[in-house]
Design an enzyme around this catalytic site. Sequence first.
Site, PDB file in Angstrom:
ATOM      1  N   LEU A  77       0.811  -1.214   0.000  1.00 58.42           N
ATOM      2  CA  LEU A  77       0.000   0.000   0.000  1.00 58.42           C
ATOM      3  C   LEU A  77       0.849   1.271   0.000  1.00 58.42           C
ATOM      4  CD1 LEU A  77      -2.817  -1.110   2.449  1.00 58.42           C
ATOM      5  CD2 LEU A  77      -2.777  -1.222  -0.046  1.00 58.42           C
ATOM      6  N   HIS A  79       3.171   4.188  -1.617  1.00 56.37           N
ATOM      7  CA  HIS A  79       3.192   4.880  -2.907  1.00 56.37           C
ATOM      8  C   HIS A  79       4.583   4.822  -3.527  1.00 56.37           C
ATOM      9  CE1 HIS A  79      -0.281   6.671  -0.873  1.00 56.37           C
ATOM     10  NE2 HIS A  79      -0.790   6.704  -2.088  1.00 56.37           N
ATOM     11  N   MET A 113       8.640   5.279   5.693  1.00 53.57           N
ATOM     12  CA  MET A 113       8.825   3.846   5.422  1.00 53.57           C
ATOM     13  C   MET A 113      10.121   3.603   4.664  1.00 53.57           C
ATOM     14  SD  MET A 113       6.490   2.183   6.951  1.00 53.57           S
ATOM     15  CE  MET A 113       6.774   3.404   8.215  1.00 53.57           C
ATOM     16  N   GLU A 114      10.499   4.537   3.803  1.00 54.05           N
ATOM     17  CA  GLU A 114      11.761   4.405   3.072  1.00 54.05           C
ATOM     18  C   GLU A 114      12.946   4.459   4.033  1.00 54.05           C
ATOM     19  OE1 GLU A 114       8.691   5.231   0.115  1.00 54.05           O
ATOM     20  OE2 GLU A 114       9.092   6.078   2.095  1.00 54.05           O
ATOM     21  N   ASP A 128      23.864 -10.664   8.175  1.00 50.91           N
ATOM     22  CA  ASP A 128      24.201 -11.680   7.174  1.00 50.91           C
ATOM     23  C   ASP A 128      25.712 -11.851   7.033  1.00 50.91           C
ATOM     24  OD1 ASP A 128      23.711 -13.549   5.024  1.00 50.91           O
ATOM     25  OD2 ASP A 128      24.340 -11.941   3.661  1.00 50.91           O
TER      26      ASP A 128
END
Length: 166
Positions: A77, A79, A113-114, A128
Site C-alpha cells: 500500500l 506509494h 517507510m523508506e 548476514d
Amino acid sequence: MSDIQLTHLNSDGEVWMVDVTGKQTTVREARAQAKVRCSPQVLLSLREGTVPKGDVLAVARIAGISAAKKVPDLLPLAHTIGVHGASIDLTINDDHVLIEATVRSADRTGVEMEALTAATVAALNIVDMVKGVDRSAEITDCLITHKSGGRSGDWVRPGFEALPTK
C-alpha cells in the site's frame, strides 16, 4: 470502539491505497535507526576491517540506499515516490553498530517507510555478513526518529531532540 481512523481502510472497512493525487508536492525528510548488537570480537573485526566476508559497512550502506528505493515492492500500500536523497551513517559503538538512515524527497507523501526500510535492510546485511562469526548478532531498536515536511509538519521522537539535523 476507538476513534482512530486508519487511512488504509475505506469507509466500508476495506483495504485501499490512499489517493494522494490532490496533495501538494513538498520537500520531505525522514530519519530512522536500527542497531545490530554483536560480540566484542565482531565489533573489533568491524573496526579493523577484518570480517572474513569483506567490507561489511560498505555493503550495509549500499544495501540500505538500494532498499529505500524499493519500498513499494515490499509494502503493497506504499506509494511509488521519487527518492531524491538517501544516506546511511554507521557508527561502531561498544556493544552494537548504530545505523542511521536519512531519506529525502520532494513528493506528495512522506518517506518514513523508506527510511525505516533502509535502516532495517542495512542491519540485515550486517547480520548476514557476520553470522558466520557471531550467530547471536541481533537487530534491535528499529524506529523512526525524525520526520519533516508535508501537511503534518515536523516530528521528533522524544529523546532524539538533541541530534543534529542533516
